[in-house]
Design a protein around this motif. Structure first.
Motif, PDB file in Angstrom:
ATOM      1  N   VAL A   1      -1.218  -5.215   4.894  1.00  0.00           N
ATOM      2  CA  VAL A   1      -0.064  -5.783   4.185  1.00  0.00           C
ATOM      3  C   VAL A   1      -0.459  -6.851   3.171  1.00  0.00           C
ATOM      4  CG1 VAL A   1       1.534  -5.299   6.080  1.00  0.00           C
ATOM      5  CG2 VAL A   1       0.312  -7.489   6.034  1.00  0.00           C
ATOM      6  N   CYS A   2      -1.741  -7.184   3.105  1.00  0.00           N
ATOM      7  CA  CYS A   2      -2.234  -8.261   2.228  1.00  0.00           C
ATOM      8  C   CYS A   2      -3.611  -7.845   1.723  1.00  0.00           C
ATOM      9  CB  CYS A   2      -2.307  -9.563   3.020  1.00  0.00           C
ATOM     10  SG  CYS A   2      -3.229 -10.909   2.250  1.00  0.00           S
ATOM     11  N   PRO A   3      -3.820  -7.664   0.410  1.00  0.00           N
ATOM     12  CA  PRO A   3      -5.107  -7.148  -0.073  1.00  0.00           C
ATOM     13  C   PRO A   3      -6.346  -7.857   0.470  1.00  0.00           C
ATOM     14  CG  PRO A   3      -3.524  -7.033  -1.838  1.00  0.00           C
ATOM     15  CD  PRO A   3      -2.831  -7.749  -0.688  1.00  0.00           C
ATOM     16  N   PRO A   4      -6.434  -9.209   0.453  1.00  0.00           N
ATOM     17  CA  PRO A   4      -7.625  -9.826   1.037  1.00  0.00           C
ATOM     18  C   PRO A   4      -7.572  -9.931   2.557  1.00  0.00           C
ATOM     19  CG  PRO A   4      -6.226 -11.526   0.126  1.00  0.00           C
ATOM     20  CD  PRO A   4      -5.589 -10.209  -0.239  1.00  0.00           C
TER      21      PRO A   4
ATOM     22  N   SER B   1     -10.875 -13.679  -7.819  1.00  0.00           N
ATOM     23  CA  SER B   1     -11.075 -12.816  -8.983  1.00  0.00           C
ATOM     24  C   SER B   1      -9.988 -11.754  -9.062  1.00  0.00           C
ATOM     25  CB  SER B   1     -12.446 -12.132  -8.906  1.00  0.00           C
ATOM     26  OG  SER B   1     -12.545 -11.081  -9.835  1.00  0.00           O
ATOM     27  N   ARG B   2      -9.304 -11.687 -10.190  1.00  0.00           N
ATOM     28  CA  ARG B   2      -8.324 -10.628 -10.390  1.00  0.00           C
ATOM     29  C   ARG B   2      -8.998  -9.259 -10.389  1.00  0.00           C
ATOM     30  NH1 ARG B   2      -4.692 -13.273 -15.310  1.00  0.00           N
ATOM     31  NH2 ARG B   2      -3.736 -14.950 -14.066  1.00  0.00           N
TER      32      ARG B   2
ATOM     33  N   VAL C   1      -3.095  -9.517  -7.158  1.00  0.00           N
ATOM     34  CA  VAL C   1      -3.890  -9.324  -8.371  1.00  0.00           C
ATOM     35  C   VAL C   1      -3.651 -10.471  -9.340  1.00  0.00           C
ATOM     36  CG1 VAL C   1      -4.305  -7.818 -10.353  1.00  0.00           C
ATOM     37  CG2 VAL C   1      -3.870  -6.818  -8.094  1.00  0.00           C
ATOM     38  N   ARG C   2      -2.405 -10.824  -9.512  1.00  0.00           N
ATOM     39  CA  ARG C   2      -2.053 -11.897 -10.448  1.00  0.00           C
ATOM     40  C   ARG C   2      -2.738 -13.210 -10.067  1.00  0.00           C
ATOM     41  NH1 ARG C   2       2.949 -11.339 -10.016  1.00  0.00           N
ATOM     42  NH2 ARG C   2       3.515 -13.086  -8.647  1.00  0.00           N
TER      43      ARG C   2
ATOM     44  N   ALA D   1      -5.944  -3.913  -3.984  1.00  0.00           N
ATOM     45  CA  ALA D   1      -4.509  -3.741  -4.208  1.00  0.00           C
ATOM     46  C   ALA D   1      -4.161  -2.283  -4.421  1.00  0.00           C
ATOM     47  CB  ALA D   1      -4.073  -4.579  -5.409  1.00  0.00           C
ATOM     48  N   VAL D   2      -4.994  -1.568  -5.175  1.00  0.00           N
ATOM     49  CA  VAL D   2      -4.767  -0.139  -5.408  1.00  0.00           C
ATOM     50  C   VAL D   2      -4.854   0.623  -4.091  1.00  0.00           C
ATOM     51  CG1 VAL D   2      -5.696   1.934  -6.499  1.00  0.00           C
ATOM     52  CG2 VAL D   2      -5.526  -0.191  -7.805  1.00  0.00           C
ATOM     53  N   SER D   3      -5.869   0.294  -3.297  1.00  0.00           N
ATOM     54  CA  SER D   3      -6.032   0.983  -2.014  1.00  0.00           C
ATOM     55  C   SER D   3      -4.828   0.766  -1.109  1.00  0.00           C
ATOM     56  CB  SER D   3      -7.308   0.494  -1.325  1.00  0.00           C
ATOM     57  OG  SER D   3      -7.531   1.209  -0.126  1.00  0.00           O
TER      58      SER D   3
END
Length: 423
Positions: A117-120, A150-151, A142-143, A158-160
């Motif tokens: 639920v959270c990219p990192p 790093s964006r 990403v923003r 984020a894409v994954s």
């Protein structure tokens, strides 16, 4: 039972609790007579890749077709009863789920963090709780450049998350959440509640327990902002200004704040920075501790060092949020401080070092808690139970587990905490 474990090992330069958990579970299963294979990639191998392969890595994070083909071929050849997926970033990708679907093998996945639920995977930004992406688009990550600041580095994650969200939810027969706190977050974000089972990590008996009152306070872990290292330094300065607590603080670990911590500790006789301990040194350091300190500012999904302390009969001082609130019974097996509050942390450290009789009783309670909930015997039972459930669900012989309750106000609480600067 025949189990195939799938895992992308984290870099050895930054020792990972997740790698440790995977290795311990494999050893536990094999010792119990189960046949266990391992399908893995190692992040250490990235450095040796040719430049062209390194440049292609971000594209393969969301989907690696070569991994799908390789794993599917192995599954057809070996026909395991179940596949147990752990980390798939960055070299495996969620393509491993497609390989399992191609061959009809049941899948169990342990969720070691919050990457669903959270990219990192940290639910944190700029040192504060953050739920901006939870239950919605990962574009805010990403923003803000949430992964490594790093964006560009955040984009593949984020894409994954976006393209594989439904694949995870439909392709895994049983998710192991490593705490109820983590399960509540994921359930509240829309993950299929009936597939989320709480299975705490187990810890092998260290074979050594604390004798006496202990010699030091111990911080054992990564030297990073999210782990509360700066908070610990601030609390220790407050304690030192009041005369100290009579025992030194030992800081064991490496990480991005290593230089800052070393500079802070230089010339002090109440702090020892010892660098990275090997496993035997870790066990000895824990067993000689008055208490283990775990002041994480992010919502830990588990808290392995706290359970390792329990196993040695050592209480913990931990942040009162995330998984810590279910691992540490406040005032019984340890103390919980207000998250992000250095004065509260200092007060807990002062109390746990000053009240020796209470400390000893807390250590005994911590050991009992370990034996009842985090021993190898308990870990094995829950692993095998989860595998059998996944196999039954895939074969149609049993329904998924009944839904579990969750705290629907969690997202609101985290969002509000982020705005207010703490939990």
């Amino acid at each position: 039972m025949h189990v195939l474990v799938v895992h992308n090992r984290y870099a050895s330069a930054q020792p990972s609790g997740e790698n440790k958990v995977v290795d311990q579970e494999v050893e536990l299963l094999r010792a119990a007579g189960h046949r266990v294979g391992v399908f893995e990639r190692r992040s250490d191998d990235i450095a040796a890749l040719p430049l062209r392969a390194k440049a292609a890595l971000p594209v393969l994070v969301p989907w690696n077709p070569a991994v799908r083909a390789e794993l599917a071929a192995r599954l057809r050849a070996e026909r395991p009863d179940v596949v147990h997926v752990h980390n798939v970033f960055p070299l495996l990708s969620p393509a491993v789920l497609a390989a399992c679907a191609d061959t009809g093998v049941p899948v169990v996945a342990t969720l070691h963090n919050y990457t669903q639920v959270c990219p990192p995977g940290t639910l944190q930004r700029a040192g504060r709780p953050c739920a901006e992406c939870v239950g919605g688009s990962p574009l805010p990550a990403v923003r803000h450049g949430c992964y490594r600041g790093s964006r560009l580095a955040t984009v593949p994650l984020a894409v994954s998350l976006s393209v594989n969200r439904r694949r995870w939810w439909s392709g895994v027969d049983r998710f192991f959440c490593i705490s109820a706190a983590q399960r509540d977050v994921l359930s509240g974000a829309g993950m299929p509640t009936e597939r989320l089972a709480v299975k705490h990590n187990f810890v092998p008996d260290p074979g050594v327990r604390r004798a006496g009152a202990g010699e030091h306070l111990l911080y054992l872990g990564r030297l990073a902002e999210a782990k509360g290292v700066r908070l610990l330094m601030a609390a220790w300065d407050e304690l030192a200004a009041g005369g100290g607590v009579g025992v030194p603080l030992v800081i064991a670990g490496t990480g991005p704040l290593e230089g800052e911590v070393g500079a802070w500790a230089a010339g002090r006789d109440d702090v020892r920075c010892v660098g990275l301990y090997d496993p035997d040194q870790c066990r000895e350091a824990v067993a000689r501790a008055v208490a283990v300190v775990a002041p994480s500012t992010w919502l830990e999904a588990f808290g392995l060092v706290v359970v390792e302390a329990m196993a040695a009969g050592v209480p913990a001082v931990a942040a009162g949020h995330g998984a810590f609130v279910e691992l540490v019974e406040d005032g019984v097996s340890g103390l919980l401080h207000r998250p992000g509050d250095s004065a509260s942390l200092a007060a807990c450290v002062r109390r746990i070092t000053a009240e020796r009789a209470v400390n000893r009783e807390m250590g005994r309670a911590a050991r009992r808690r370990y034996e009842q909930g985090f021993s190898p015997a308990v870990g094995l039972e829950r692993l095998v139970e989860g595998y059998r459930t996944a196999i039954a669900v895939r074969s149609g012989g049993a329904d998924a587990a009944p839904p579990v309750g969750h705290d629907e106000s969690w997202l609101a609480r985290v969002t509000r905490a982020g705005r207010n600067g703490g939990s």
